[in-house]
Design an enzyme around this catalytic site. Structure first.
Site, mmCIF file in Angstrom:
data_model
loop_
_atom_site.group_PDB
_atom_site.id
_atom_site.type_symbol
_atom_site.label_atom_id
_atom_site.label_comp_id
_atom_site.label_asym_id
_atom_site.label_seq_id
_atom_site.Cartn_x
_atom_site.Cartn_y
_atom_site.Cartn_z
ATOM 1 N N GLY A 121 0.816 -1.199 0.000
ATOM 2 C CA GLY A 121 0.000 0.000 0.000
ATOM 3 C C GLY A 121 0.856 1.258 0.000
ATOM 4 C CB SER A 122 4.064 2.044 1.677
ATOM 5 O OG SER A 122 3.636 1.718 2.972
ATOM 6 C CB THR A 170 13.403 -5.030 -10.655
ATOM 7 O OG1 THR A 170 14.217 -3.861 -10.711
ATOM 8 C CG2 THR A 170 13.931 -6.053 -11.649
ATOM 9 C CE1 TYR A 208 1.327 4.405 8.463
ATOM 10 C CE2 TYR A 208 0.253 2.593 7.316
ATOM 11 C CZ TYR A 208 1.397 3.182 7.813
ATOM 12 O OH TYR A 208 2.617 2.554 7.649
ATOM 13 C CG ASP A 226 -5.304 4.232 1.096
ATOM 14 O OD1 ASP A 226 -5.491 3.007 0.900
ATOM 15 O OD2 ASP A 226 -4.352 4.677 1.771
ATOM 16 C CD GLU A 227 -12.145 1.205 -1.597
ATOM 17 O OE1 GLU A 227 -12.470 0.024 -1.416
ATOM 18 O OE2 GLU A 227 -12.870 2.165 -1.274
ATOM 19 C CB VAL A 228 -4.514 0.102 1.273
ATOM 20 C CG1 VAL A 228 -3.568 -0.920 1.899
ATOM 21 C CG2 VAL A 228 -3.880 0.718 0.026
ATOM 22 C CE LYS A 229 -6.649 -2.898 8.560
ATOM 23 N NZ LYS A 229 -5.913 -2.099 9.525
HETATM 24 C C1 LIG Z 1 -1.823 -0.439 5.615
HETATM 25 C C2 LIG Z 1 -2.261 0.744 4.847
HETATM 26 C C3 LIG Z 1 -1.415 1.341 3.894
HETATM 27 C C4 LIG Z 1 0.002 0.887 3.696
HETATM 28 O O1 LIG Z 1 0.070 -0.410 3.196
HETATM 29 P P1 LIG Z 1 1.412 -1.271 3.409
HETATM 30 O O2 LIG Z 1 1.147 -2.517 2.654
HETATM 31 O O3 LIG Z 1 1.589 -1.466 4.859
HETATM 32 O O4 LIG Z 1 2.527 -0.495 2.808
HETATM 33 C C5 LIG Z 1 -1.927 2.374 3.146
HETATM 34 N N1 LIG Z 1 -3.180 2.816 3.328
HETATM 35 C C6 LIG Z 1 -4.014 2.275 4.225
HETATM 36 C C7 LIG Z 1 -5.399 2.808 4.367
HETATM 37 C C8 LIG Z 1 -3.582 1.233 5.025
HETATM 38 O O5 LIG Z 1 -4.390 0.714 5.959
#
Ligand SMILES: *Cc1c(COP(=O)(O)O)cnc(C)c1O
Length: 443
Positions: A116-117, A299, A143, A242-245
């Protein structure tokens, strides 16, 4: 399962001896030797119910047969090592899958990364370059990652060791439970910023968590994010969600932003996308994502193994009805946690969407004052002793975060509720000492 003793001591001791503190969060002495289904297996062989999915990635639990099969196939005949050097079937097909799965008009393109970062870093850099604007907006408590770009637009108090990027505007995220700022207050503040110190034509994008996760599992008030989007659209500011979580079925919709009616310009995926393997993606308009050649290269990004896992995850979500399941089992979990409020006055509020459930712990239900982080840490620690794994989040470190695998069964949800019930009782009866948790108050 047997851990190979390559060095002296338990895994816990060896971890402390060799792994950098900057790379880890530890909420209990739990050390893993395996995982199966919705359970983690610790050193010594005890099986624990996983209510965190290891901070989100394990949406299909551990050792899911479809992920094992896909990854094994990809590994057995490696089509190169990543997209930078050659196209491979798994990566291209996953990009096609993601474009089908996400709304958005016009010509769009997909970028793959490992976390996600890095995905938020990529989004930040490419939007800045493509728009020629260098300012960003994000939220206090948000975050977005731990690399130089993604960290520089994160507003979580645990990230204040690194300064935000120049020109960043941090807005409060309205919290309906602790109403320091209402939705209207924040919209007025943004309008004021635009009219004074932050001319909107300088702003490239806003980063939005459609449900603020690490900031405390905060569900935004209805209509707030849509009003933010309208203001940004008026000024050509890109909306990056940001849908990461909370994306990919966890919230009880395939995309969490759908609950808010958002139409993002760019969408960022991570965590769940790889089902435990390192994989992230950014999806956005071609005119931004194609900005310049060799602009965001890694890469081994888009490697055939991680993207095979990604395809398997999307297939599992469809085949096992995980959207519906997140809704149904999430409802059971939230209802059970709310019922605990009748017995435990420390339970201030239970909130969330689907299988992203937050339990806000308070010292006083009237003032809603957050418990000290040590109390939260004790609940987590005691639950670990009783056989369940989850962590805490929140700007005050007082929110239990329940984000289990979406494969969690109704019976497992009930089991989790019973363990948390016992844990809350044991902590209030003083069964866990300050010294027990001193090493586990992490952020
Ligand atoms: C965890 C998170 C990230 C970062 O993801 P990583 O895989 O830890 O780099 C970014 N955005 C949100 C909303 C997260 O919860």
């Amino acid at each position: 399962m047997q851990s190979r003793k390559s060095s002296i001591g338990s895994l816990h001791e060896r971890d402390a001896r060799v792994i950098a503190n900057i790379a880890r969060l530890r909420f209990s002495p739990l050390c893993l030797v395996g995982g199966r289904g919705n359970h983690l297996i610790e050193e010594g062989g005890r099986s624990l119910l996983d209510l965190s999915a290891s901070f989100g990635p394990a949406i299909a639990g551990y050792s899911h047969p479809a992920i094992i099969a896909a990854v094994t196939r990809a590994c057995a005949s490696m089509a190169g090592t990543g997209l930078l050097s050659h196209p491979n079937e798994n990566a291209v097909a996953l990009a096609e899958d993601l474009l089908r799965l996400t709304p958005g008009g016009g010509d769009r393109r997909v970028w793959f990364g490992h976390s996600g970062s890095d995905a938020n870093d990529c989004a930040l850099r490419v939007v800045q370059a493509a728009t020629g604007r260098s300012r960003f907006i994000s939220f206090i408590g948000s975050y977005h990652g731990n690399l130089s770009g993604s960290m520089s637009i994160s507003g979580h108090p645990a990230m204040t060791h690194t300064l935000p990027r120049a020109g960043l505007v941090l807005l409060p995220y309205p919290d309906p439970y602790r109403c320091a700022f209402s939705a209207d207050d924040v919209l007025r503040l943004l309008d004021f910023q635009f009219a004074t110190s932050c001319p909107p034509h300088q702003v490239a994008a806003i980063f939005i968590e459609p449900l603020m996760a690490d900031g405390g599992l905060i569900v935004p008030p209805p209509g707030f994010l849509l009003a933010i989007q309208q203001r940004c659209r008026r000024h050509g500011i890109q909306v990056i969600v940001d849908e990461v979580k909370v994306g990919l079925a966890r919230s009880g919709a395939i995309h969490c932003f759908q609950h808010e009616g958002l139409e993002p310009d760019l969408i960022v995926f991570g965590k769940a996308l790889g089902g435990g393997l390192p994989l992230s993606a950014v999806i956005g308009p071609k005119h931004i994502m194609d900005h310049a050649p060799a602009f965001a290269l890694q890469t081994t990004a888009g490697n055939p193994i991680a993207t095979a896992a990604g395809r398997a995850v999307l297939q599992i979500i469809a085949d096992e009805g995980l959207v519906e399941r997140a809704n149904r089992v999430g409802g059971i979990l939230a209802k059970g946690m709310r019922a605990l409020g009748a017995k435990h006055s420390i339970v201030g509020e239970v909130r969330g969407r689907g299988l992203a459930v937050g339990v806000d712990l308070v010292t006083d239900r009237v003032t809603r004052e957050a418990v000290p982080v040590m109390t939260t840490a004790k609940v987590i620690y005691r639950a670990y002793q009783l056989g369940a794994v989850f962590f805490y989040v929140g700007m005050r470190g007082n929110v239990l975060e329940l984000t289990p695998p979406l494969t969690l069964s109704a019976a497992e949800a009930e089991e989790g509720i019973a363990i948390i019930d016992q844990s809350l009782a044991d902590v209030s009866n003083g069964l866990v000492s300050d010294a027990d948790v001193a090493p586990f108050m992490m952020w």
